[in-house]
Design a protein around this motif. Structure first.
Motif, PDB file in Angstrom:
ATOM      1  N   ALA A  40      -3.656   3.034  -8.821  1.00 18.59           N
ATOM      2  CA  ALA A  40      -3.448   4.423  -8.408  1.00 18.59           C
ATOM      3  C   ALA A  40      -4.107   5.374  -9.402  1.00 18.59           C
ATOM      4  CB  ALA A  40      -1.954   4.719  -8.294  1.00 18.59           C
ATOM      5  N   GLY A  41      -3.949   5.084 -10.694  1.00 17.56           N
ATOM      6  CA  GLY A  41      -4.569   5.925 -11.715  1.00 17.56           C
ATOM      7  C   GLY A  41      -6.080   5.909 -11.630  1.00 17.56           C
ATOM      8  N   ALA A  42      -6.648   4.747 -11.331  1.00 10.97           N
ATOM      9  CA  ALA A  42      -8.103   4.644 -11.213  1.00 10.97           C
ATOM     10  C   ALA A  42      -8.616   5.457 -10.026  1.00 10.97           C
ATOM     11  CB  ALA A  42      -8.507   3.181 -11.068  1.00 10.97           C
ATOM     12  N   ILE A  43      -7.922   5.378  -8.897  1.00 11.71           N
ATOM     13  CA  ILE A  43      -8.324   6.160  -7.723  1.00 11.71           C
ATOM     14  C   ILE A  43      -8.243   7.648  -8.043  1.00 11.71           C
ATOM     15  CG2 ILE A  43      -7.766   6.720  -5.326  1.00 11.71           C
ATOM     16  CD1 ILE A  43      -6.626   3.836  -5.088  1.00 11.71           C
ATOM     17  N   ALA A  68       2.057  10.837  -6.726  1.00 11.49           N
ATOM     18  CA  ALA A  68       2.729  11.376  -7.909  1.00 11.49           C
ATOM     19  C   ALA A  68       1.721  11.732  -8.995  1.00 11.49           C
ATOM     20  CB  ALA A  68       3.745  10.364  -8.433  1.00 11.49           C
ATOM     21  N   GLN A  69       0.732  10.866  -9.205  1.00 13.29           N
ATOM     22  CA  GLN A  69      -0.263  11.131 -10.243  1.00 13.29           C
ATOM     23  C   GLN A  69      -1.164  12.304  -9.871  1.00 13.29           C
ATOM     24  OE1 GLN A  69      -2.287   7.800 -12.052  1.00 13.29           O
ATOM     25  NE2 GLN A  69      -0.680   6.366 -11.459  1.00 13.29           N
ATOM     26  N   ILE A  70      -1.551  12.373  -8.606  1.00 11.55           N
ATOM     27  CA  ILE A  70      -2.373  13.495  -8.144  1.00 11.55           C
ATOM     28  C   ILE A  70      -1.622  14.810  -8.319  1.00 11.55           C
ATOM     29  CG2 ILE A  70      -3.225  14.607  -6.033  1.00 11.55           C
ATOM     30  CD1 ILE A  70      -5.228  12.644  -6.997  1.00 11.55           C
ATOM     31  N   SER A  71      -0.353  14.825  -7.932  1.00 10.17           N
ATOM     32  CA  SER A  71       0.426  16.065  -7.962  1.00 10.17           C
ATOM     33  C   SER A  71       0.747  16.519  -9.381  1.00 10.17           C
ATOM     34  CB  SER A  71       1.716  15.890  -7.152  1.00 10.17           C
ATOM     35  OG  SER A  71       1.419  15.643  -5.789  1.00 10.17           O
ATOM     36  N   ARG A  72       0.682  15.609 -10.347  1.00  6.21           N
ATOM     37  CA  ARG A  72       0.869  16.006 -11.745  1.00  6.21           C
ATOM     38  C   ARG A  72      -0.387  16.628 -12.340  1.00  6.21           C
ATOM     39  NH1 ARG A  72       4.072  11.138 -12.236  1.00  6.21           N
ATOM     40  NH2 ARG A  72       2.252   9.995 -13.009  1.00  6.21           N
ATOM     41  N   VAL A 107       0.827  -1.214   0.000  1.00  7.84           N
ATOM     42  CA  VAL A 107       0.000   0.000   0.000  1.00  7.84           C
ATOM     43  C   VAL A 107       0.859   1.262   0.000  1.00  7.84           C
ATOM     44  CG1 VAL A 107      -1.957  -1.173   1.051  1.00  7.84           C
ATOM     45  CG2 VAL A 107      -0.306  -0.011   2.527  1.00  7.84           C
ATOM     46  N   LEU A 108       2.068   1.193   0.553  1.00 11.41           N
ATOM     47  CA  LEU A 108       2.959   2.350   0.476  1.00 11.41           C
ATOM     48  C   LEU A 108       3.372   2.599  -0.971  1.00 11.41           C
ATOM     49  CD1 LEU A 108       4.613   4.596   1.774  1.00 11.41           C
ATOM     50  CD2 LEU A 108       6.435   2.926   2.206  1.00 11.41           C
ATOM     51  N   ALA A 109       3.656   1.528  -1.705  1.00 12.62           N
ATOM     52  CA  ALA A 109       4.022   1.673  -3.119  1.00 12.62           C
ATOM     53  C   ALA A 109       2.869   2.267  -3.921  1.00 12.62           C
ATOM     54  CB  ALA A 109       4.429   0.319  -3.692  1.00 12.62           C
ATOM     55  N   ILE A 110       1.649   1.791  -3.674  1.00 11.19           N
ATOM     56  CA  ILE A 110       0.479   2.324  -4.383  1.00 11.19           C
ATOM     57  C   ILE A 110       0.254   3.784  -4.000  1.00 11.19           C
ATOM     58  CG2 ILE A 110      -2.035   2.146  -4.616  1.00 11.19           C
ATOM     59  CD1 ILE A 110      -1.704  -0.900  -4.219  1.00 11.19           C
ATOM     60  N   ALA A 111       0.373   4.091  -2.711  1.00  5.75           N
ATOM     61  CA  ALA A 111       0.139   5.460  -2.241  1.00  5.75           C
ATOM     62  C   ALA A 111       1.142   6.436  -2.850  1.00  5.75           C
ATOM     63  CB  ALA A 111       0.210   5.504  -0.715  1.00  5.75           C
ATOM     64  N   ARG A 112       2.393   6.021  -2.961  1.00  3.25           N
ATOM     65  CA  ARG A 112       3.400   6.898  -3.574  1.00  3.25           C
ATOM     66  C   ARG A 112       3.070   7.168  -5.035  1.00  3.25           C
ATOM     67  NH1 ARG A 112       8.757   4.010  -0.885  1.00  3.25           N
ATOM     68  NH2 ARG A 112       8.979   5.425   0.906  1.00  3.25           N
TER      69      ARG A 112
END
Length: 433
Positions: free
Chosen positions: A353-356, A177-181, A168-173
């Motif tokens: 992560a992209g889906a979330i 990154a995707q959110i901040s872009r 979950v740490l890997a997914i959260a990171r």
């Protein structure tokens, strides 16, 4: 005459682990049973002393990695023949807190030493940047992302040994990154390493960081390996009601309420009225949580199976913030061997992560917080003539901008594009020049 002599077996310290975090360091000793202990600080130089009564050391402490912690070295020795003394040489002053943990899961008895840095503060660590647009300050939408578990708490463990805390740490990171872009958004993590953050502290970090939404990321587990699929949770009605009572009952939280939660001041209100106002706030937060949960669930369904086809509700502690929409995403069943392999893969981690992210962005496109860049963009759109244009073969953003007497950056910003890439058939909006 024979006399019976009662001999008490010494407690054994068998293993030790250290977990550095941004604002504190946790040192854990595995012990064979309950112990009596005391801690105290010494200065010039800074040292933390831990005395453990009737104990002996069998752990090899040479493997401990002190990088990122205030600990320089560790020394041990007998004290008063029967006791064990542990001395931590420190690079700076800390506030120690020691406590015992009973056996749980894979662990037996533990003695925990938390060393909190005196000069650190969560609010300093979680400053949120703002975006400046059109000579006015327009803040980003702040998405707090909470990787579950961490440090001494591994979470669920799959059959292949994969640990929930790592996945979950890997997914959260990747989600951060995707959110901040995404223009007008900023992702913030409650933890960015292998250490534990208390459940209540996670929501407090989000509140201090000005979160617009709180997303807790987990991986599910079940005693039957056939269970599969992702899920999205919001707080249950029952949980919301009990949380209102908890907030009003706790004096420290009452102080937060007097100061104002989400701009709602309860100062001078009697307890009944304060309860009604807070309950209204939690009701609005719960509705928003369910709305964003539905968007995220719909997006997640595009990358894999769902365990349930609707947003579920439960009394998770991390969802009990009265003023921040909060969801918990179970990204799959780590107890399912097939899904455990997917959860370990970087490809799936990026996909989920992209889906979330898409679900979050879709929700805020419909419900932009009033003082954000996104809200400003939508306000400008209602006041300006906007041209809808369908991309055809050979089109480029620079050519479209030139023909419409605007700029590529304005088109990208208006449409939330992070690059100049466009595709045939895509419909974009071109703001007036």
């Amino acid at each position: 005459m024979c006399m019976a002599v009662q001999v008490f077996a010494k407690t054994t310290v068998s293993h030790a682990r250290i977990w550095p975090a941004p604002d504190h360091t946790r040192l854990v000793f595995d012990i064979s049973g309950d112990v009596s202990y005391k801690t105290f600080m010494l200065t010039k130089p800074e040292r933390l002393v831990v005395d453990i009564a009737n104990a002996q050391l069998k752990a090899d402490l040479r493997h401990l990695d002190f990088k990122g912690s205030p600990v320089i070295s560790i020394r041990t020795g007998p004290r008063n023949k029967d006791d064990l003394r542990v001395v931590l040489d420190l690079s700076r002053s800390v506030s120690p807190n020691a406590f015992q943990l009973p056996p749980r899961g894979q662990y037996g008895h533990r003695l925990v030493i938390d060393m909190r840095d005196k000069k650190s503060s969560d609010s300093q660590r979680l400053r949120v940047k703002k975006t400046v647009t059109d000579h006015k300050s327009r803040r980003d939408i702040v998405v707090f992302i909470d990787p579950g578990h961490g440090g001494e708490d591994p979470g669920a463990i799959g059959s292949s040994g994969v640990r929930e805390k790592s996945v979950v740490l890997a997914i959260a990171r990747k989600l951060k990154a995707q959110i901040s872009r995404q223009p007008g958004y900023r992702g913030v993590l409650t933890r960015d390493g292998d250490y534990y953050v208390g459940l209540r502290q996670r929501t407090e970090l989000a509140r201090k960081g000005g979160a617009d939404i709180f997303v807790s990321v987990h991986a599910d587990a079940f005693h039957k390996p056939g269970a599969k699929g992702a899920s999205v949770f919001a707080l249950s009605e029952r949980g919301a009601t009990s949380e209102t009572a908890r907030w009003l009952a706790a004096s420290e939280n009452r102080a937060d309420l007097v100061g104002g939660v989400a701009g709602l001041s309860l100062e001078g209100r009697d307890t009944v009225l304060a309860g009604v106002l807070l309950d209204l706030l939690m009701t609005a937060s719960l509705k928003a949580s369910l709305d964003v949960g539905r968007e995220v669930l719909g997006s997640v369904s595009s990358v894999g199976e769902l365990h349930k086809k609707k947003v579920e509700q439960a009394g998770f502690v991390v969802l009990k913030s009265p003023d921040i929409p909060s969801i918990l995403v179970e990204t799959g069943f780590i107890s399912n061997p097939v899904e455990a392999r997917r959860l370990k893969s970087k490809r799936y981690q990026k996909q989920i992560a992209g889906a979330i992210k898409r679900g979050i962005v879709k929700y805020f496109n419909r419900n932009p917080p009033p003082d954000t860049l996104l809200a400003w963009q939508q306000e400008v759109a209602t006041r300006s003539a906007v041209v809808r244009y369908k991309i055809k073969r050979g089109d480029t953003l620079s050519e479209i901008a030139r023909e419409n007497r605007t700029t590529v950056s304005r088109i990208r910003q208006y449409n939330g594009l992070s690059t100049n890439s466009i595709r045939i058939g895509q419909v974009i909006q071109i703001p007036a020049s």
